[in-house]
Design a protein around this motif. Sequence first.
Motif, PDB file in Angstrom:
ATOM      1  N   GLU A  99      15.396  -3.426  -7.626  1.00  0.00           N
ATOM      2  CA  GLU A  99      15.582  -1.995  -7.891  1.00  0.00           C
ATOM      3  C   GLU A  99      15.270  -1.670  -9.354  1.00  0.00           C
ATOM      4  O   GLU A  99      14.605  -0.669  -9.644  1.00  0.00           O
ATOM      5  N   GLN A 100      15.738  -2.520 -10.257  1.00  0.00           N
ATOM      6  CA  GLN A 100      15.485  -2.297 -11.683  1.00  0.00           C
ATOM      7  C   GLN A 100      13.995  -2.366 -11.985  1.00  0.00           C
ATOM      8  O   GLN A 100      13.458  -1.562 -12.747  1.00  0.00           O
ATOM      9  N   ALA A 140      12.552   3.205  -5.229  1.00  0.00           N
ATOM     10  CA  ALA A 140      13.816   2.519  -5.543  1.00  0.00           C
ATOM     11  C   ALA A 140      14.983   3.194  -4.824  1.00  0.00           C
ATOM     12  O   ALA A 140      15.862   2.529  -4.287  1.00  0.00           O
ATOM     13  N   LYS A 141      14.980   4.548  -4.802  1.00  0.00           N
ATOM     14  CA  LYS A 141      16.041   5.289  -4.100  1.00  0.00           C
ATOM     15  C   LYS A 141      16.008   4.997  -2.603  1.00  0.00           C
ATOM     16  O   LYS A 141      17.051   4.797  -1.976  1.00  0.00           O
ATOM     17  N   GLN A 170      10.678   5.468  -8.956  1.00  0.00           N
ATOM     18  CA  GLN A 170      12.047   5.906  -8.719  1.00  0.00           C
ATOM     19  C   GLN A 170      12.295   6.288  -7.262  1.00  0.00           C
ATOM     20  O   GLN A 170      13.323   5.927  -6.699  1.00  0.00           O
ATOM     21  N   LEU A 226      12.427   0.876 -10.874  1.00  0.00           N
ATOM     22  CA  LEU A 226      12.759   1.952 -11.821  1.00  0.00           C
ATOM     23  C   LEU A 226      11.948   1.824 -13.113  1.00  0.00           C
ATOM     24  O   LEU A 226      11.450   2.817 -13.648  1.00  0.00           O
ATOM     25  N   ASN A 262      20.298   5.261 -11.560  1.00  0.00           N
ATOM     26  CA  ASN A 262      20.231   5.400 -13.012  1.00  0.00           C
ATOM     27  C   ASN A 262      21.571   5.104 -13.671  1.00  0.00           C
ATOM     28  O   ASN A 262      21.634   4.600 -14.782  1.00  0.00           O
TER      29      ASN A 262
END
Length: 147
Positions: free
Chosen positions: A60-61, A72-73, A69, A64, A109
């Motif tokens: 996920e990082q 990742a969401k 993004q 991002l 975030n």
Amino acid sequence: MNYPTEKKSNPTRSQIERTIIHRIQAIYYDNLGQRPGKIICQFFDEKLAIFIEDFIIPAEQFLLNNERQEFAKEFRSQLDAAIKPLLQKIIADVTGVEVVAMLSDSDLNKKIAGFIAVLSDTPEVRDPESIPKVKKEKLGDAGNDKQ
């Protein structure tokens, strides 16, 4: 030889919450390879709020960091969907109460996630008065059991 049988009492609200936290940590570690930084678990009558802080997996990082993004969401949404049934089983097993609905949301975030489990009833605990928002008639029922 006959030994006196000890009446098993219900666990306290805090004991149930701690057990759920430990089992959630195990789910995240066993399935995703790391534990969340912090988990808060709190009953509110027939609801259980679970707040997970400081948790983001490297994939996920990476997404991002590389301006992905939305992906990742979506990835987190799919992880949460896969974890929900495991959480429902843990909650039902630990509380002895059916989970009738489970809501979730995450903010990558801020590295946080939240789950709200709606239960079919308030769990039986030794200290029902310690559960915020528990209905007075339930406290009365628990008090009558002690007499």
